[in-house]
Design a protein around this motif. Structure first.
Motif, PDB file in Angstrom:
ATOM      1  N   VAL A 377       1.040  -1.180  -0.037  1.00  0.00           N
ATOM      2  CA  VAL A 377       0.062  -0.097  -0.203  1.00  0.00           C
ATOM      3  C   VAL A 377       0.730   1.288   0.082  1.00  0.00           C
ATOM      4  N   ARG A 378       1.836   1.267   0.760  1.00  0.00           N
ATOM      5  CA  ARG A 378       2.805   2.356   1.036  1.00  0.00           C
ATOM      6  C   ARG A 378       3.624   2.604  -0.605  1.00  0.00           C
ATOM      7  N   CYS A 379       3.979   1.672  -0.926  1.00  0.00           N
ATOM      8  CA  CYS A 379       4.542   1.626  -2.430  1.00  0.00           C
ATOM      9  C   CYS A 379       3.847   2.312  -3.552  1.00  0.00           C
ATOM     10  N   VAL A 380       2.505   1.429  -3.710  1.00  0.00           N
ATOM     11  CA  VAL A 380       1.916   1.956  -4.890  1.00  0.00           C
ATOM     12  C   VAL A 380       1.114   3.434  -4.543  1.00  0.00           C
ATOM     13  N   GLY A 381       0.937   3.736  -3.134  1.00  0.00           N
ATOM     14  CA  GLY A 381       0.562   5.000  -2.802  1.00  0.00           C
ATOM     15  C   GLY A 381       1.356   6.192  -3.237  1.00  0.00           C
ATOM     16  N   ARG A 382       2.878   5.791  -3.382  1.00  0.00           N
ATOM     17  CA  ARG A 382       3.728   6.665  -3.866  1.00  0.00           C
ATOM     18  C   ARG A 382       3.539   7.131  -5.131  1.00  0.00           C
ATOM     19  N   LEU A 383       3.078   6.184  -6.101  1.00  0.00           N
ATOM     20  CA  LEU A 383       2.954   6.452  -7.509  1.00  0.00           C
ATOM     21  C   LEU A 383       1.685   7.155  -7.790  1.00  0.00           C
ATOM     22  N   TRP A 384       0.795   7.511  -6.801  1.00  0.00           N
ATOM     23  CA  TRP A 384      -0.484   8.218  -7.170  1.00  0.00           C
ATOM     24  C   TRP A 384      -0.756   9.281  -6.355  1.00  0.00           C
ATOM     25  N   LYS A 385      -1.125  10.265  -6.832  1.00  0.00           N
ATOM     26  CA  LYS A 385      -1.738  11.506  -6.139  1.00  0.00           C
ATOM     27  C   LYS A 385      -3.282  11.495  -6.438  1.00  0.00           C
ATOM     28  N   VAL A 386      -4.261  11.480  -5.394  1.00  0.00           N
ATOM     29  CA  VAL A 386      -5.524  11.521  -5.362  1.00  0.00           C
ATOM     30  C   VAL A 386      -6.066  12.643  -4.664  1.00  0.00           C
ATOM     31  N   THR A 387      -7.220  13.253  -5.383  1.00  0.00           N
ATOM     32  CA  THR A 387      -7.797  14.437  -4.733  1.00  0.00           C
ATOM     33  C   THR A 387      -9.509  13.888  -4.983  1.00  0.00           C
ATOM     34  N   LEU A 388     -10.274  14.668  -3.861  1.00  0.00           N
ATOM     35  CA  LEU A 388     -11.522  14.587  -4.422  1.00  0.00           C
ATOM     36  C   LEU A 388     -12.066  15.825  -4.080  1.00  0.00           C
ATOM     37  N   ASP A 389     -12.695  16.465  -5.003  1.00  0.00           N
ATOM     38  CA  ASP A 389     -13.223  18.032  -5.189  1.00  0.00           C
ATOM     39  C   ASP A 389     -12.039  18.747  -4.820  1.00  0.00           C
ATOM     40  N   GLY A 390     -10.844  18.389  -5.488  1.00  0.00           N
ATOM     41  CA  GLY A 390      -9.632  19.573  -5.060  1.00  0.00           C
ATOM     42  C   GLY A 390      -8.968  19.053  -3.776  1.00  0.00           C
ATOM     43  N   LYS A 391      -9.646  18.324  -2.569  1.00  0.00           N
ATOM     44  CA  LYS A 391      -8.824  17.965  -1.567  1.00  0.00           C
ATOM     45  C   LYS A 391      -8.197  16.737  -1.533  1.00  0.00           C
ATOM     46  N   PRO A 392      -6.884  16.809  -1.014  1.00  0.00           N
ATOM     47  CA  PRO A 392      -6.126  15.513  -1.081  1.00  0.00           C
ATOM     48  C   PRO A 392      -6.798  14.316  -0.349  1.00  0.00           C
ATOM     49  N   VAL A 393      -6.684  13.075  -0.777  1.00  0.00           N
ATOM     50  CA  VAL A 393      -7.111  11.654  -0.240  1.00  0.00           C
ATOM     51  C   VAL A 393      -6.006  11.204   0.122  1.00  0.00           C
ATOM     52  N   ALA A 394      -5.924  10.768   1.519  1.00  0.00           N
ATOM     53  CA  ALA A 394      -4.747   9.788   2.081  1.00  0.00           C
ATOM     54  C   ALA A 394      -5.047   8.386   1.402  1.00  0.00           C
ATOM     55  N   LEU A 395      -3.747   7.809   0.978  1.00  0.00           N
ATOM     56  CA  LEU A 395      -4.045   6.437   0.508  1.00  0.00           C
ATOM     57  C   LEU A 395      -3.480   5.466   1.548  1.00  0.00           C
ATOM     58  N   GLU A 396      -3.070   5.941   2.684  1.00  0.00           N
ATOM     59  CA  GLU A 396      -2.632   5.016   3.806  1.00  0.00           C
ATOM     60  C   GLU A 396      -3.572   4.079   4.187  1.00  0.00           C
ATOM     61  N   GLN A 397      -4.962   4.494   4.141  1.00  0.00           N
ATOM     62  CA  GLN A 397      -6.149   3.759   4.556  1.00  0.00           C
ATOM     63  C   GLN A 397      -6.558   2.700   3.690  1.00  0.00           C
ATOM     64  N   PHE A 398      -6.154   2.799   2.412  1.00  0.00           N
ATOM     65  CA  PHE A 398      -6.470   1.819   1.461  1.00  0.00           C
ATOM     66  C   PHE A 398      -5.738   0.740   1.837  1.00  0.00           C
ATOM     67  N   VAL A 399      -6.377  -0.348   1.070  1.00  0.00           N
ATOM     68  CA  VAL A 399      -5.705  -2.061   1.357  1.00  0.00           C
ATOM     69  C   VAL A 399      -5.437  -2.548   0.003  1.00  0.00           C
ATOM     70  N   ALA A 400      -4.447  -3.383   0.027  1.00  0.00           N
ATOM     71  CA  ALA A 400      -4.501  -4.338  -1.032  1.00  0.00           C
ATOM     72  C   ALA A 400      -5.464  -5.219  -1.556  1.00  0.00           C
ATOM     73  N   MET A 401      -6.027  -5.317  -2.799  1.00  0.00           N
ATOM     74  CA  MET A 401      -7.033  -6.026  -3.244  1.00  0.00           C
ATOM     75  C   MET A 401      -6.885  -7.065  -4.386  1.00  0.00           C
ATOM     76  N   GLU A 402      -7.324  -8.093  -4.564  1.00  0.00           N
ATOM     77  CA  GLU A 402      -7.330  -9.126  -5.946  1.00  0.00           C
ATOM     78  C   GLU A 402      -8.821  -9.024  -6.316  1.00  0.00           C
ATOM     79  N   ARG A 403      -8.539  -8.409  -7.322  1.00  0.00           N
ATOM     80  CA  ARG A 403     -10.022  -8.489  -8.169  1.00  0.00           C
ATOM     81  C   ARG A 403      -9.950  -9.437  -9.299  1.00  0.00           C
ATOM     82  N   ARG A 404     -10.667 -10.499  -9.122  1.00  0.00           N
ATOM     83  CA  ARG A 404     -10.821 -11.764 -10.033  1.00  0.00           C
ATOM     84  C   ARG A 404     -11.792 -11.576 -11.130  1.00  0.00           C
ATOM     85  N   ASP A 405     -12.603 -10.561 -10.807  1.00  0.00           N
ATOM     86  CA  ASP A 405     -13.798 -10.257 -11.944  1.00  0.00           C
ATOM     87  C   ASP A 405     -13.043  -9.405 -12.921  1.00  0.00           C
ATOM     88  N   LEU A 406     -11.939  -8.611 -12.331  1.00  0.00           N
ATOM     89  CA  LEU A 406     -11.446  -7.659 -13.337  1.00  0.00           C
ATOM     90  C   LEU A 406     -10.109  -8.192 -13.740  1.00  0.00           C
TER      91      LEU A 406
END
Length: 458
Positions: A377-406
């Motif tokens: 999560v920490r590594c992939v989070g460094r590759l991205w910058k995410v904002t919602l309505d211009g406000k930064p979104v912290a990626l530390e609360q994201f989790v790693a996920m496997e999507r077999r449907d995708l």
């Protein structure tokens, strides 16, 4: 002329000098048209259904790998798809020519005299002479159509064998090079050296005999011996024999090349190979683009990228979007208090950048348990910058996920929306925000508008 047989000797049944050889070949010739029609009819339209399955298999597999393994998958995909399309089209043309030949034979049976020029109305002596010189007789047309069909059928088989050998040989070479690179270390660099060396050897053993042949001819013209050069040339040809299955390809190639226009045949042969190698790329580009040919002068690609692209919404994605591995949300209209955001991880694109930005040994996450997930999560989070309505979104609360449907892995996060007013909101994700404007490592900007319509019953 063949040598006379000794008295009492028996001719070899397999020899072309055997008295019945001409008869046997004539009897075989009576059946080749039937065999050609059977093989063409069986394969022509069946091959058109294969590229779709090959594309699905490649699109599913290539997202999981990078480097030499991705190249091997791409080469296998492009050669297989090109082989299917080119051979299918050639066999359909062959069926058309052979059908035309069948029609001419039927006309000859019912009208043995062929074209009766003196009974054709509206033709004067000048027109009649012109058409007679260019059209010829019905027998000539039958022979020309027969020869064209057999030539095309044989050339198609030669092309198919060539593409199978190119594809299978290249994929096997890349796989072996990747295995050696994985054992030695620095997989891609070692594999590149091995593959380059092999193709360099292949080019040399095909060009050197041509040079030596001309050298021997010049020395012979001057009366100089060339035995040592000839031995060297035979050694090179022996190596070439191990690289190319001559007994499989050359009987067809040399027969066609020596009985048709030699230079034109080789040009057409190599053009067909190049076209086949390009078809896979066109299919991949066509699947990723909305349309290869369009006249959208107002609602341009730039306009929709600033607006809405269906590949960002899981509910709107279709089969053609499988190559568009974009960040995604469930739908364009969100009624729940949480917005699920999925950020895909693409090894071919992300691994190189992660090796520079993440403090991982050899660029690999070798941790175990919860530490492995935290590092991912920490590594992939460094590759991205995410904002919602211009406000930064912290990626530390994201989790790693496997999507077999995708058929993808990545990060997933759930953004709270209850504090937002109903209406339109804009989620923006930028990959490698400090990257250049061009190249594979360029920064990529994804805008995902959505409408928040809270359910009053909740």
């Amino acid at each position: 002329m063949s040598e006379a047989l000794e008295p009492g000797s028996t001719p070899d049944p397999g020899s072309t000098d055997h008295p019945d050889a001409a008869g046997r070949f004539a009897r075989l010739r009576e059946r080749t048209d039937e065999l050609e029609l059977f093989i063409s009819g069986l394969l022509a339209f069946a091959l058109l259904a294969v590229p779709g399955r090959i594309f699905d298999a490649w699109a599913t597999s290539t997202v999981h790998t990078e480097g030499v393994y991705a190249y091997a998958l791409w080469f296998g995909f492009s050669t297989s798809v090109g082989l299917c399309y080119v051979v299918a089209v050639a066999l359909i043309v062959h069926l058309a020519i052979r059908g035309y030949w069948v029609g001419l034979v039927g006309l000859k049976i019912h009208f043995p005299e062929g074209i009766r020029w003196d009974r054709i109305p509206l033709l004067g002596p000048v027109s009649r002479a012109f058409y007679q010189a260019r059209v010829g007789t019905l027998e000539q047309s039958i022979a020309n159509a027969d020869r064209a069909a057999s030539t095309l059928f044989s050339a198609t088989l030669l092309f198919a064998l060539t593409m199978v050998l190119i594809g299978a040989g290249s994929v096997l070479l890349l796989a072996l090079a990747g295995a050696v690179g994985a054992l030695v270390g620095n997989t891609d660099r070692i594999a590149l050296i091995i593959v380059s060396s092999f193709f360099g050897l292949f080019i040399v053993v095909n060009l050197v005999p041509l040079t030596l042949e001309k050298w021997i001819a010049r020395r012979t013209a001057r009366g100089l011996p060339s035995a040592r050069i000839a031995r060297t040339m035979r050694g090179v040809l022996t190596i070439n024999q191990w690289l190319i299955p001559m007994r499989l390809l050359l009987p067809v190639q040399l027969t066609l090349q020596s009985n048709r226009y030699a230079r034109n045949f080789m040009v057409a042969y190599f053009v067909a190979v190049m076209v086949a190698m390009s078809i896979g790329g066109l299919q991949a580009v066509g699947s990723a683009k909305f349309s290869l040919f369009n006249r959208y002068d107002v609602v341009t690609t730039e306009a929709v990228e600033e607006g809405m692209v269906s590949a960002h919404y899981e509910s709107l994605r279709v089969e053609r979007d499988r190559l568009l591995r974009y960040p995604m949300i469930p739908s364009d209209v969100v009624s729940g208090p949480l917005l699920r955001v999925f950020i895909p991880h693409q090894p071919q694109r992300d691994n190189g950048l992660a090796r520079r930005l993440c403090a991982l040994p050899d660029g690999e996450n070798r941790l175990r348990g919860a530490a492995a997930e935290t590092a991912a999560v920490r590594c992939v989070g460094r590759l991205w910058k995410v904002t919602l309505d211009g406000k930064p979104v912290a990626l530390e609360q994201f989790v790693a996920m496997e999507r077999r449907d995708l058929e993808m892995r990545g990060l997933v996060g759930y953004l709270p929306l209850s504090a937002l007013p109903p209406g339109r909101h804009d989620l923006r994700l930028v990959w490698n925000p400090d990257g250049p404007d061009r190249g594979t490592a360029r920064h990529r900007d994804y805008r995902i508008p959505f409408w928040y319509a809270p359910d009053p019953s909740r």
